[in-house]
Every structure is written in C-alpha cells, then in structure tokens.
Design an enzyme around this catalytic site. Structure first.
Site, PDB file in Angstrom:
ATOM      1  CE  LYS A 182      23.989   9.847 -18.398  1.00 32.44           C
ATOM      2  NZ  LYS A 182      24.959  10.294 -17.370  1.00 32.44           N
ATOM      3  CD  GLU A 258      18.217  24.673 -23.608  1.00 28.82           C
ATOM      4  OE1 GLU A 258      19.128  25.429 -24.035  1.00 28.82           O
ATOM      5  OE2 GLU A 258      17.015  24.969 -23.638  1.00 28.82           O
ATOM      6  CB  CYS A 292      26.022  26.521 -21.821  1.00 31.02           C
ATOM      7  SG  CYS A 292      24.467  26.548 -20.951  1.00 31.02           S
ATOM      8  CD  GLU A 389      30.528  25.906 -24.076  1.00 29.34           C
ATOM      9  OE1 GLU A 389      29.684  26.465 -23.370  1.00 29.34           O
ATOM     10  OE2 GLU A 389      30.521  24.681 -24.300  1.00 29.34           O
TER      11      GLU A 389
END
Ligand code: ADP
Length: 485
Positions: A182, A258, A292, A389
């Site tokens: 997906k 991850e 990331c 982040e």
C-alpha cells in the site's frame, strides 16, 4: 504538457489484485494532486476494507506457488524489472515529479536507486544458504534452512514513492514471499507503474498486489489483525509505526519498521569546511529535506560556525525553487499544506527563541507548497525543531565547543536513525562514530542510503535493516531440523 498528460494517461489507476486490475468494489476513487500547483492530476481507485482483504487473500493463495519458484526464477524476474525501470526511466521520473514534486533530475536519481534494490536482491535470491552441524553431545545433526516468512503487508510513504517500494518488494520477492503493498495516498502512481512492470517481468499473478486508499487505518487494520499475513514491513512516521506494532502484537507478526529520524550533523573545528558544507547540502537538501535521513540539527564548533553559516547560506541561497518539471530547478514544492504549515511553525518558533535568519525564512507567494531554502544560526537548544523532524529545506545551526558536549546533545533524542560527523582527526572520528546512538553514521559523508548497505535505526527510529546482505533476512524464517543418525 503533452508529455505530462501522456505519462498520467499511461499509468494504471485501478487496484492490482490477483494479477488483474479492478476498480474498488464500491467504485470509490481518490484524487492525486500535483504539489507544485495544487491541481488534481487524475484519480485512482480508493480501496475499501473488503478490497484490502481480497488483496490479502490473493497473496495468501499465491504463497505456495511463489515459494516453489526456484531462486534463479525469482532472481530473473527482479533482473528483468531492473532493466525495465532503466528503459522507462524518463517517463517514470516525470510521473514521480508530477505526483511528488521533486525535480526530474532527482526523480531519475530515485528510479536508479530504486532499480538497484532489484539488482541487489536478484543476486541475494540465489545465495540464501543454511547450515549443517553435529550436535555438541554427538549423535544428532542440525540441519538449518531458511524459508520465506510468508504473505507480507508492505506500507510505504510518499517521500520516495518508488525506492521505498523496491526496498521492500526486492527482498520479499527474492525470499519467495507474496505481498500486498500500500503506497501513500499522496503518491500512488509510481507504485501502480511499478506493479505493471513487475507483471511484465514475469511475476506470477497474485505475488504482488497493490491497493491504494485514503483511509489507511480502516483498510489495513483488519488485514493485519486477520493473522493471514505473517509479516508487516512499514516505512513512515514513528506515531503510525507504534500503532502498527500494537496491531501486529495480536497475531505476533514479524515486523520491520523504518520510522522517523532526527539526524544530528556535527562539524568539528578540524573539519574541511568546504566538504562539510557540501555534505550538509546533500544531507539537508536531498528530497527538499523530506527524508528521514535529513540533517535535522546541525551542530557546528563555535570557532567556525560563522564561516560555515556564510558558506552554507551562499549555497542554499543560490538554489532555484520551482516546479520540478522545469529545467534548472533544484528545489521542488513540499508535499502538502500540512507539511508547509509545520515548517513555517518550526521556523517561527526558532526565531522567537533567538535564532537569526541567514537566508530564506519564508514561503514564496503563489500556488503550490513551496518553501525557500533557509539557514538559521544561533538556534536555541530548546527550539522545537531540535526535537521534531523538520521535513523541509531548513538548516538550523547551533554552536558547541566540547566533543563530549556535542555527543551528548546528538544522542539526547528518542530517535536513532543516522548521524553525520565531519572531522579530520582519525581518533576523534572513531570515538564519536562509536559513541553516537544511531543505526548509521555518515563520516565525512552526507548521504548514507545505499542498497548494498544495511539501512535502519535504533531507539524509536525502528526495527530491522533494509538493504545490505542482511536485508533479505527480514523476509526469511530460520528452520532447524534435528536429525538422528
Ligand atoms: P507521513 O506523516 O510521512 O505521511 P505516515 O506514517 O502517516 O507518515 O504514513 C506512512 C504510510 O503509512 C502511508 O502509506 C500512510 O497511508 C500509512 N498509514 C497512515 N496511517 C495508517 C494506519 N493507521 N494504518 C496503516 N497505515 C497507515
């Protein structure tokens, strides 16, 4: 514009289940937008929970056939798909730029990187090995073999729409696992194009199934909790990763995670400053900062921070911002309004706490989710961007003086994906690399992603490793057969 319409037209827009393309059972569709303009590019099927379960059923039914393919057959499929990705790189890159925003040159770089996972795992497929051992007490023997984990659910993010797919599909196919994948709702087109390529490369019907949907939670949870899949591999936010780990606990699925990062980028006063600036550009600006692995906190020794800030600002200020399809554009739009709002909020917070804007610091006027490449200096240690982040083209510089101090700052985070260190002192380089609590370290190097190296994090950045020679292990189960002789 004709080329753009042609690539959008060519891509399949349905669900790929059991080797056939089909609409969502209730006919629902979701719109795909160009982040450079905010305009709708096309719409694709919006799967219901029942469609998700149908895709999982197809993966379960195909698992014995997939496991029975010889390693060489699995390798050949991956090699053919690798070649097709290269043959069609121009169209695939344009498609990716349209749905995701990154400049075409970067999109081409991603297709090359993505294809490399297939080449790498083609050569791993034929090297799955085992063991044979005499029991220490004598008598029996241990035969150790590896088998595919089984049907796998793969969930990928929007920032690398093709490479995050091949990084999971490569080892899954190499190991002999079927899957349902997906992609993110923002960027389904690259994955749909990839599914067509895998079918063309000879993958058995049902071995890879693709579902696209808007309500990922409603569609994925019943699939995960059914226990019909044996594995979940996820790349995305730490928040969703934790939720999925809870869902996987129910039937004890194998997981690879991850998740987010909060990478420190440390520049010592003995570093080569030009190289450090180039490294910071790569670590910060790859994918407009939407990675990331992006340098999130840049710690520069107080003696060199002013010079570093000036050099970095010159490079950042020289970047051309625009629609990724235009020639000469270095920086495309951010993915959506929410990401742009977050970057704007984080910059405002840092400035409120005393940071100085060296270049950039705002969003340009006009359509699309653009943000001007920004360098901030004197960023306070408690600024929100040091613990969140950024996911945008903003480089925050914070001064330090002592090695112990900066290692402590770098490690003071719940994440642990990657850290970058620039120094020309060998002993310091080793000391700091070992002390950093991160799964990866870039030493005098601003990019660590490489299909041939084990990618992954510690702490809340995730579980498991993708790529490298151990990447295939995530999709293999070890079986021991005890033998009486
Ligand atoms: P981001 O903030 O980068 O969009 P997310 O973690 O929200 O990261 O998304 C990464 C992937 O996870 C996407 O494919 C998204 O659709 C999917 N996702 C989001 N929420 C869920 C959920 N509740 N269950 C399963 N998948 C989800």
């Amino acid at each position: 514009a004709a080329a753009e319409a042609a690539v959008i037209n060519a891509v399949p827009k349905q669900l790929f289940i059991g080797g056939s393309w089909s609409d969502a059972t209730d006919g629902a569709t979701l719109d795909v937008r160009d982040p450079a303009t905010g305009q709708t590019l096309c719409s694709v099927a919006d799967a219901s929970p029942a469609d998700g379960m149908a895709a999982l059923d197809a993966a379960v039914k195909t698992q014995p056939e997939m496991a029975a393919l010889s390693p060489r057959e699995r390798a050949d499929i991956l090699t053919t798909a690798f070649e097709l990705l290269h043959e069609r790189i121009d169209d695939l890159a344009l498609l990716m730029t349209l749905e995701m925003g990154k400049p075409v040159a970067e999109a081409k770089g991603e297709i090359t990187y993505a294809a490399e996972f297939f080449r790498h795992f083609a050569s791993e497929a034929v090297r799955i090995d085992g063991g044979y051992q005499t029991a220490p007490a004598g008598g029996s023997r241990f035969l150790i073999t590896k088998q595919p984990v089984g049907p796998s659910i793969l969930i990928t993010p929007w920032n690398f729409p093709m490479a995050m797919g091949t990084r999971k599909l490569g080892p899954a196919i190499a190991a002999g696992c079927t899957s349902v994948i997906k992609p993110a709702e923002q960027t389904p087109l690259s994955m749909l194009a990839l599914a067509a390529i895998l079918a063309e490369a000879g993958l058995p019907a049902g071995a890879v199934n693709v579902i696209t949907c808007t309500d990922a939670g409603a569609v994925m949870e019943p699939m995960i909790k059914s226990g019909l899949a044996r594995k979940l591999s996820f790349t995305g936010s730490t928040k969703i990763g934790k939720l999925l780990l809870e869902q996987c606990a129910d039937k004890v699925l194998r997981t690879s995670m991850e998740l987010g990062g909060n990478a420190p980028f440390i520049v010592f006063d003995d570093a080569d400053l030009d190289e450090a600036v180039s490294g910071a550009m790569a670590a910060k600006m790859r994918n407009m900062g939407e990675a990331c692995t992006a340098a999130n906190r840049i710690y520069v020794h107080a003696d060199v921070i002013d010079e570093f800030a000036a050099l970095l600002a010159e490079r950042m200020g020289g970047l051309r911002v625009g629609r990724g399809t235009e020639d000469g554009v270095d920086v495309g739009p951010l993915i959506d309004q929410a990401t742009l709002d977050k970057v704007t909020r984080l910059v405002a917070d840092a400035v409120d706490r005393g940071a100085r804007v060296v270049t950039g610091g705002s969003a340009p006027d006009g359509d699309g989710y653009f943000y001007t490449p920004t360098v901030l200096t004197g960023v306070a240690r408690d600024a929100a961007m040091n613990s969140e982040e950024i996911f945008g083209p903003v480089a925050p510089l914070t001064p330090f003086t002592e090695e112990d101090e900066v290692v402590g700052l770098a490690n003071a985070t719940r994440w642990g994906l990657v850290g970058y260190v620039y120094t020309n002192d060998l002993r310091r380089a080793i000391r700091v690399s070992e002390a950093l609590e991160f799964g990866m370290v870039g030493l005098n190097q601003g990019v660590v992603s490489n299909p041939y190296a084990p990618f992954g994090g510690v702490k809340e950045s995730g579980l498991g490793r993708e790529g490298g020679s151990i990447g295939i292990d995530e999709f293999l189960e070890t079986k021991y057969i005890g033998i009486t002789v």
